[in-house]
Design an enzyme around this catalytic site. Structure first.
Site, short mmCIF file in Angstrom:
data_model
loop_
_atom_site.label_atom_id
_atom_site.label_comp_id
_atom_site.label_asym_id
_atom_site.label_seq_id
_atom_site.Cartn_x
_atom_site.Cartn_y
_atom_site.Cartn_z
N ASP A 47 -2.25 2.22 -0.72
CA ASP A 47 -1.76 0.96 -1.28
C ASP A 47 -0.54 0.48 -0.49
O ASP A 47 0.51 1.11 -0.49
CB ASP A 47 -1.36 1.17 -2.74
CG ASP A 47 -0.83 -0.11 -3.39
OD1 ASP A 47 -1.61 -0.75 -4.11
OD2 ASP A 47 0.35 -0.45 -3.17
N TYR A 52 5.96 -4.84 2.48
CA TYR A 52 6.44 -3.51 2.88
C TYR A 52 6.65 -3.42 4.39
O TYR A 52 7.24 -2.47 4.87
CB TYR A 52 5.46 -2.41 2.44
CG TYR A 52 5.14 -2.37 0.97
CD1 TYR A 52 5.89 -3.08 0.03
CD2 TYR A 52 4.08 -1.60 0.52
CE1 TYR A 52 5.57 -3.04 -1.31
CE2 TYR A 52 3.75 -1.55 -0.83
CZ TYR A 52 4.50 -2.27 -1.75
OH TYR A 52 4.16 -2.22 -3.06
N LYS A 77 -1.20 -6.75 -0.43
CA LYS A 77 -0.76 -7.76 -1.39
C LYS A 77 -0.18 -8.99 -0.69
O LYS A 77 0.41 -8.88 0.39
CB LYS A 77 0.31 -7.17 -2.33
CG LYS A 77 -0.10 -5.84 -2.95
CD LYS A 77 0.98 -5.25 -3.84
CE LYS A 77 0.69 -3.81 -4.19
NZ LYS A 77 1.10 -2.86 -3.14
N HIS A 110 1.28 -10.39 -5.36
CA HIS A 110 2.34 -9.39 -5.58
C HIS A 110 3.20 -9.69 -6.81
O HIS A 110 3.54 -8.78 -7.57
CB HIS A 110 3.21 -9.29 -4.32
CG HIS A 110 3.82 -7.95 -4.11
ND1 HIS A 110 4.04 -7.42 -2.87
CD2 HIS A 110 4.27 -7.02 -4.98
CE1 HIS A 110 4.59 -6.22 -2.99
NE2 HIS A 110 4.74 -5.95 -4.27
#
Length: 274
Positions: A47, A52, A77, A110
Site C-alpha cells: 500500500d 508518500y 492513492k 486519499h
C-alpha cells in the site's frame, strides 16, 4: 484453525487481509528493500500513495522481489492537490508511470477534499471502467462523506481506508461500512507504535507467546479489518506477518475493544488543511 488470508471485495476482486504500508518509508533503498523483504516473506499486498513520494521505489521493490506481478495486490492513492476530474486522470497516469505498472489493484481518494472529491470520483470510475484500476475506493471518508458521494456515484467505493487501532476502534463507521459492503482497511494499525507498551496488550501477548504488535494485527484480522502495518526492518516485517498460527479468544478480543478512547493520532477527516 482455518483463517482466510484474503477477502473478496464487492466487485469480486480478492485483496489480502494483511499487507505492508509504506507511509514515511524513504524513497530509495529503504522503500525498495522493505517491499522486497515483505514480498519474499509472504506478503502480497503493498500500500503506497502519491503523497508518500516513494512509488518509484515501490515499483522497483516489486520487480526485485521475483514475485510475479499478478500475484501482488498494489494500492496507491490520489493526493489532495491533484483532485478534480482532469487532474485525477493525469495524477493516475503519473502514479502508474512511477510504479512502472500497467494497472493497480486498488486506487483510493486519499482525503475527502470538499468540493472536489465527487469530480475526482467520476474520473476514478472511468479509470475503473478502463481496467487500469481493478478496484476503487476512498480513504479517510466519514459516513457523511460517503453518503454525499453515493448520491451521484455510479460505482460504490469498495474500500474505505481509515485510522483504526485499539485506542480508536471507529465502531459506528465500521458498522456503516459493513452494512454497505465497503471493506474496512486500517492505517496506523499499531497506533504509530504508541500503544505497544500498553500493559493489557503486553499481557495478552505473553499468553499467546506473541508481541503486542502481533496481538494488535491479529485483533484487526479477527475484526474483519484489512491491515497494513509499516516497518523498514526485515525481522519486524517478518514478525508482523507471523500471526496466522494463533487465535485471540472472544474474551481477549473484548479486552482489546475496551481499550478504545476515540483518540486520533492523525488528522480528523472533517478538519484537515493539506
Amino acid at each position: 484453525m482455518s483463517f482466510k488470508k484474503t477477502k473478496e471485495l464487492a466487485n469480486g476482486s480478492i485483496i489480502p487481509r494483511l499487507g505492508l504500508g509504506v507511509w514515511q518509508v524513504k524513497d530509495g533503498a529503504e522503500a525498495v528493500d522493505s517491499v522486497k523483504w515483505a514480498l519474499q516473506a509472504g506478503y502480497r499486498l503493498i500500500d503506497t500513495a502519491a503523497a508518500y513520494k516513494n512509488e518509484v521505489s515501490v515499483g522497483e521493490g516489486i520487480r526485485a522481489s521475483g514475485i510475479p506481478r499478478e500475484d501482488i495486490f498494489v494500492t496507491t492513492k490520489l493526493w489532495n492537490a491533484d483532485q478534480g476530474y482532469e487532474s485525477t486522470l493525469k495524477a493516475f497516469d503519473e502514479s502508474l508511470t512511477k510504479l512502472g505498472l500497467d494497472y493497480v489493484d486498488l486506487y483510493l481518494i486519499h482525503w475527502p477534499v470538499e468540493g472536489k472529491y465527487k469530480d475526482s470520483w467520476r474520473a476514478i470510475e472511468e479509470i475503473y471502467q478502463s481496467g487500469r484500476a481493478k478496484a476503487i475506493g476512498v480513504s479517510n471518508f466519514h459516513e457523511h462523506h460517503l453518503k454525499e458521494l453515493l448520491k451521484e456515484a455510479k460505482v460504490v467505493p469498495m474500500v474505505d481506508q481509515i485510522e483504526i487501532h485499539p485506542t480508536l476502534t471507529q465502531e459506528p463507521l465500521r458498522k456503516f461500512l459493513s452494512e454497505n459492503n465497503i471493506a474496512i482497511e486500517a492505517w496506523s494499525p499499531l497506533g504509530q507504535g504508541k500503544i505497544l507498551e500498553n500493559p493489557t496488550l503486553v499481557e495478552i501477548g505473553k499468553k499467546y507467546n506473541k508481541t503486542a504488535a502481533q496481538v494488535i494485527i491479529r485483533w484487526h484480522l479477527q475484526s474483519d479489518i484489512i491491515v497494513i502495518p509499516k516497518s523498514v526492518h526485515e525481522e519486524r516485517i517478518k514478525q508482523n506477518f507471523d500471526i496466522f498460527d494463533f487465535e485471540l479468544s472472544g474474551a481477549d478480543m473484548e479486552r482489546i475493544n475496551n481499550l478504545n478512547t476515540n483518540e486520533r493520532l492523525g488528522p480528523d477527516p472533517d478538519n484537515f488543511d493539506f
